[in-house]
Write an enzyme that holds these catalytic residues in place. Sequence first.
Site, PDB file in Angstrom:
ATOM      1  N   ASN A 281       2.889  21.399 -35.023  1.00  0.00           N
ATOM      2  CA  ASN A 281       4.141  22.162 -35.101  1.00  0.00           C
ATOM      3  C   ASN A 281       4.210  23.123 -36.280  1.00  0.00           C
ATOM      4  O   ASN A 281       5.213  23.824 -36.450  1.00  0.00           O
ATOM      5  CB  ASN A 281       5.339  21.204 -35.160  1.00  0.00           C
ATOM      6  CG  ASN A 281       5.551  20.497 -33.836  1.00  0.00           C
ATOM      7  OD1 ASN A 281       5.268  21.058 -32.786  1.00  0.00           O
ATOM      8  ND2 ASN A 281       6.042  19.271 -33.894  1.00  0.00           N
TER       9      ASN A 281
ATOM     10  N   GLY B  88      11.624  16.363 -38.579  1.00  0.00           N
ATOM     11  CA  GLY B  88      11.567  15.206 -37.701  1.00  0.00           C
ATOM     12  C   GLY B  88      10.268  15.036 -36.948  1.00  0.00           C
ATOM     13  O   GLY B  88      10.001  13.968 -36.407  1.00  0.00           O
ATOM     14  N   ASP B  89       9.434  16.080 -36.920  1.00  0.00           N
ATOM     15  CA  ASP B  89       8.128  15.964 -36.250  1.00  0.00           C
ATOM     16  C   ASP B  89       7.185  16.987 -36.864  1.00  0.00           C
ATOM     17  O   ASP B  89       6.612  17.831 -36.177  1.00  0.00           O
ATOM     18  CB  ASP B  89       8.290  16.203 -34.745  1.00  0.00           C
ATOM     19  CG  ASP B  89       7.018  15.883 -33.970  1.00  0.00           C
ATOM     20  OD1 ASP B  89       6.106  15.248 -34.546  1.00  0.00           O
ATOM     21  OD2 ASP B  89       6.914  16.277 -32.794  1.00  0.00           O
ATOM     22  N   LEU B  90       7.032  16.914 -38.169  1.00  0.00           N
ATOM     23  CA  LEU B  90       6.294  17.931 -38.910  1.00  0.00           C
ATOM     24  C   LEU B  90       4.793  17.623 -38.901  1.00  0.00           C
ATOM     25  O   LEU B  90       4.122  17.629 -39.933  1.00  0.00           O
ATOM     26  CB  LEU B  90       6.818  18.022 -40.344  1.00  0.00           C
ATOM     27  CG  LEU B  90       6.564  19.328 -41.099  1.00  0.00           C
ATOM     28  CD1 LEU B  90       7.204  20.503 -40.381  1.00  0.00           C
ATOM     29  CD2 LEU B  90       7.097  19.230 -42.522  1.00  0.00           C
TER      30      LEU B  90
END
Length: 306
Positions: free
Chosen positions: A212, A206-208
Amino acid sequence: MEITETHRALLGRLLPDDGPGGWTVRRGQFHHVVIGSDRVVCLPRTEAAAARLPARAAVLRALAGLDLGFRTPEPLSEGGGRGSREGHESYEEHDPYEGHASYEVPYLVLTRIPGEPLEGGALADPAVAGAAAQYASLLAGLARAGADEKVRAALPAAAEDRWRQFAADVRAELFPLMSGGGRRRAERELTAVSDLPHITCAVVHGDLGAENVLWEHTGGTPRISGVVDWDEAAIGDPAEDLAAIGAGYGEDFLRRVLARGDRLWPAGELAARISAIRGTFALQQALSGHRDGDEEERADGLADYR
């Protein structure tokens, strides 16, 4: 005041092997992250983020039991919140919970994953051998996990009307904050994403983005050591993570990842799905910031729509 000064006693207790001089602070979209030598403390920036901490811990516990091919943070302890006064400092008037003196400081302590993010330009260089293949392997692990019934039971699945509801929410909550030109741009992006098929075949981070994914250097070559910040993990469309890779590292690197993972994703509308989802990233940030009362995140997300 610095977050380490505001919560100095709490952090000293949660990071007993590190003095304040050994703490590193990073500011995420939803949390302040204080990094010690072997563990990490997440301090939510808003009440909404604090309310999501238990769900976040549950997702991380589910992921910890999988063989993803890379490391994920494991919850060590959690605490704070309303009704948990003993042993926890209250937020002061300068904290994000201003006006809620009955709140104790919510926190989540995680294992620290070694490694550091790499700048997008570092991996966009074709000379960095194996980087795209490593990303394809990472996504393969998420695809395998998405077929595991235990994982599917532990993680939320993307709702069938997710993008249509997102479009409706943006129009209702953010359009009044946009210029006429901004609304027209947003309408084009929302129309594209509203027509996407409903796909729930993989674990989606979802927030790659670049910040991260952590890397270590082995023999001078960067290797993925782990992935952090699983706040938005769900069972959904891998095109979301591919869109984040394109946004973080550029189109050329994304093409190399796709070429190495061609058996993971059926041919067809993948490119269109990636493009449509990528077009919503700023609006997603703005809507989350708006709902969490985070004016800075909302303003940054709406910068091109004013």
